[in-house]
Design an enzyme around this catalytic site. Structure first.
Site, PDB file in Angstrom:
ATOM      1  N   GLU A 270      26.177  41.651  42.836  1.00  0.00           N
ATOM      2  CA  GLU A 270      25.891  41.303  41.444  1.00  0.00           C
ATOM      3  C   GLU A 270      24.441  40.851  41.292  1.00  0.00           C
ATOM      4  O   GLU A 270      23.790  41.154  40.285  1.00  0.00           O
ATOM      5  CB  GLU A 270      26.849  40.210  40.983  1.00  0.00           C
ATOM      6  CG  GLU A 270      28.298  40.681  40.904  1.00  0.00           C
ATOM      7  CD  GLU A 270      29.271  39.572  40.585  1.00  0.00           C
ATOM      8  OE1 GLU A 270      30.317  39.857  39.986  1.00  0.00           O
ATOM      9  OE2 GLU A 270      28.990  38.399  40.946  1.00  0.00           O
TER      10      GLU A 270
ATOM     11  N   GLU B 211      36.005  40.565  46.415  1.00  0.00           N
ATOM     12  CA  GLU B 211      36.653  39.426  45.748  1.00  0.00           C
ATOM     13  C   GLU B 211      38.166  39.597  45.635  1.00  0.00           C
ATOM     14  O   GLU B 211      38.907  38.616  45.671  1.00  0.00           O
ATOM     15  CB  GLU B 211      36.051  39.217  44.359  1.00  0.00           C
ATOM     16  CG  GLU B 211      34.689  38.541  44.345  1.00  0.00           C
ATOM     17  CD  GLU B 211      33.544  39.519  44.479  1.00  0.00           C
ATOM     18  OE1 GLU B 211      32.405  39.152  44.165  1.00  0.00           O
ATOM     19  OE2 GLU B 211      33.779  40.675  44.913  1.00  0.00           O
TER      20      GLU B 211
END
Length: 261
Positions: free
Chosen positions: A112, A132
């Site tokens: 990210e 994640e």
């Protein structure tokens, strides 16, 4: 006092930002806040025109959120500082080019962080993932950004399975711009940064604001805002010395001299 996990170096109009937090360059709350201060100062410094972000060492770019720090009390919804996680992805008004030089493992919040850059260069051995899902949490920024950057089904596969891809596949899907050897990655990033730093900073600012703001607008509304000079950066550009300099340099068949005003 411990040594800062964020190293910076100024080279003319270029700022190099290196995440240096052994062993893996993971980001905890303190590091995120430090990065936010660095990028806020970069944004506000008229002498700086381009930034490069990278990780220290040869194995890790950044694996994202520091789960060990979280286990010791760092809240996942804690104070990340100005700019949000990693100091970049929510920093308002950042109208300067940012290059990510991905030198190794780039996953989770680290991916990210890279996606917050405008151009991504990667070493041949770099790998990418959004793991994640395996720790029972959501890759929030990637869930918003990635399906807009690469084919939807590929993005969703990465989000839903956490599978890893190598640099070649990342380039094939358009996640990154180019692949370089580990030995030449920073050399290539610096050459690109120097090229951008020699360009028109007011045009870069206008481009970044228009692209950012137009993402949530329909085409005609965005065009109307440009032609009516309703973007601040566009209004500044159209009344600037640099706008005149570009036209004069073209007419005089010479290289323009950009002053950023």
């Amino acid at each position: 006092m411990s040594e800062s996990p964020v190293k910076t170096e100024r080279r003319g109009h270029v700022l190099e930002v290196t995440l240096d937090r052994p062993k893996a360059n993971a980001i905890d709350l303190q590091t995120s806040r430090a990065l936010g201060e660095v990028f806020r100062d970069f944004r506000d410094d008229p002498e700086l025109r381009v930034a490069i972000i990278t990780g220290a060492g040869e194995k890790f770019f950044c694996p994202g959120w520091d789960l060990k720090a979280a286990a010791d009390g760092d809240a996942v919804d804690g104070d990340y500082g100005v700019g949000g996680f990693g100091g970049l992805q929510e920093l308002r008004g950042l109208n300067k080019p940012v290059i990510a030089a991905v030198n190794g493992i780039c996953c989770g919040g680290g991916l990210e962080w890279a996606l917050s850059a405008d151009i991504i260069l990667a070493a041949e051995h770099a790998t990418f993932a959004l793991p994640e899902i395996r720790s029972g949490t959501v890759a929030d920024a990637a869930s918003i950004k990635l399906p807009k950057r690469i084919p939807y089904h590929i993005a969703m596969e990465m989000l839903l399975t956490g599978r890893w891809i190598d640099a070649e596949e990342a380039a094939r899907w358009g996640m990154i711009n180019r692949i370089h050897s580990a030995e030449t990655l920073m050399e290539e990033a610096r050459a690109l940064a120097d090229h951008l730093a020699s360009g028109p900073p007011l045009v870069y600012a206008a481009l970044k604001e228009v692209v950012r703001e137009a993402e949530g607008m329909n085409f005609q509304d965005a065009m109307n805002r440009i032609t009516k000079r309703q973007f601040e950066t566009v209004d500044i550009l159209y009344d600037s010395e640099d706008q005149l300099e570009g036209a004069r340099a073209f007419a005089e068949k010479r290289d323009p001299v950009w002053k950023g005003r």
